[in-house]
Design a protein around this motif. Structure first.
Motif, mmCIF file in Angstrom:
data_model
loop_
_atom_site.group_PDB
_atom_site.id
_atom_site.type_symbol
_atom_site.label_atom_id
_atom_site.label_comp_id
_atom_site.label_asym_id
_atom_site.label_seq_id
_atom_site.Cartn_x
_atom_site.Cartn_y
_atom_site.Cartn_z
ATOM 1 N N THR A 126 0.844 -1.206 0.000
ATOM 2 C CA THR A 126 0.000 0.000 0.000
ATOM 3 C C THR A 126 0.874 1.248 0.000
ATOM 4 O OG1 THR A 126 -1.602 -1.237 1.327
ATOM 5 C CG2 THR A 126 -1.894 1.125 1.178
ATOM 6 N N LEU A 127 1.915 1.224 0.796
ATOM 7 C CA LEU A 127 2.832 2.360 0.867
ATOM 8 C C LEU A 127 3.541 2.548 -0.469
ATOM 9 C CD1 LEU A 127 3.850 4.495 2.837
ATOM 10 C CD2 LEU A 127 5.663 2.927 3.479
ATOM 11 N N ASN A 128 3.999 1.476 -1.091
ATOM 12 C CA ASN A 128 4.649 1.564 -2.401
ATOM 13 C C ASN A 128 3.673 2.092 -3.451
ATOM 14 O OD1 ASN A 128 7.165 0.750 -1.618
ATOM 15 N ND2 ASN A 128 6.843 -1.415 -2.121
ATOM 16 N N LEU A 129 2.443 1.612 -3.430
ATOM 17 C CA LEU A 129 1.433 2.073 -4.372
ATOM 18 C C LEU A 129 1.174 3.578 -4.181
ATOM 19 C CD1 LEU A 129 -0.576 1.348 -6.602
ATOM 20 C CD2 LEU A 129 -2.256 0.916 -4.786
ATOM 21 N N ALA A 130 1.093 4.019 -2.942
ATOM 22 C CA ALA A 130 0.876 5.444 -2.660
ATOM 23 C C ALA A 130 2.046 6.275 -3.191
ATOM 24 C CB ALA A 130 0.696 5.670 -1.164
ATOM 25 N N PHE A 131 3.271 5.807 -3.022
ATOM 26 C CA PHE A 131 4.439 6.537 -3.526
ATOM 27 C C PHE A 131 4.461 6.567 -5.053
ATOM 28 C CE2 PHE A 131 6.807 5.740 0.635
ATOM 29 C CZ PHE A 131 6.589 7.033 1.076
ATOM 30 N N VAL A 132 4.071 5.499 -5.695
ATOM 31 C CA VAL A 132 4.024 5.454 -7.160
ATOM 32 C C VAL A 132 2.971 6.445 -7.667
ATOM 33 C CG1 VAL A 132 3.390 4.004 -9.139
ATOM 34 C CG2 VAL A 132 4.940 3.124 -7.394
#
Length: 143
Positions: free
Chosen positions: A4-10
């Motif tokens: 979720t954190l990676n998706l938010a950063f992307v």
């Protein structure tokens, strides 16, 4: 959690890239407008230079004198010769005689007579208060 954190950063990176692209495009359009405006200013300055040169050639005293000689029937002799300054007309003639202005009077209109009260019971419209002082009825405006 990490996904979720990676998706938010992307997603945030994509939004920042879109914003940066939009700002860069606006800067490119503004630079093109600035270039066009500067070119327009240069063209206007060139046109002003040409018009100034044309004006200078049109207003040469020799050219104007030649045109006057060709098209106007002028002579160097004065139309009337004056032997003294007393023959000149007055500079500013008075519009009215002095006595008429000094004896001018202003008249203030007399107040209207009061109307009787209405019988229907409605309150009469009140008129603005007017002075009945006889000294204000007419006065002298002279000096």
């Amino acid at each position: 959690m990490i996904r979720t954190l990676n998706l938010a950063f992307v997603v945030m990176t994509g939004l920042v890239c879109l914003g940066l692209y939009r700002i860069a495009e606006e800067a490119r359009v503004a630079a093109a407008d600035l270039k066009a405006t500067r070119a327009s200013i240069v063209r206007e300055n060139d046109a002003l230079t040409v018009l100034g040169a044309e004006w200078a050639s049109l207003t040469q005293p020799g050219r104007i004198q030649a045109l006057v000689g060709r098209h106007l029937d002028l002579s160097d002799k004065p139309a009337a010769q004056l032997s003294s300054l007393a023959q000149l007309p007055p500079k500013n003639a008075p519009l009215a005689p002095e006595g008429a202005i000094r004896n001018a009077k202003a008249v203030v209109p007399q107040p209207l007579p009061q109307q009787p009260a209405q019988a229907s019971g409605a309150a009469p419209e009140s008129l603005p208060a007017q002075s009945t002082d006889p000294t204000l009825a007419s006065f002298h405006a002279g000096t």
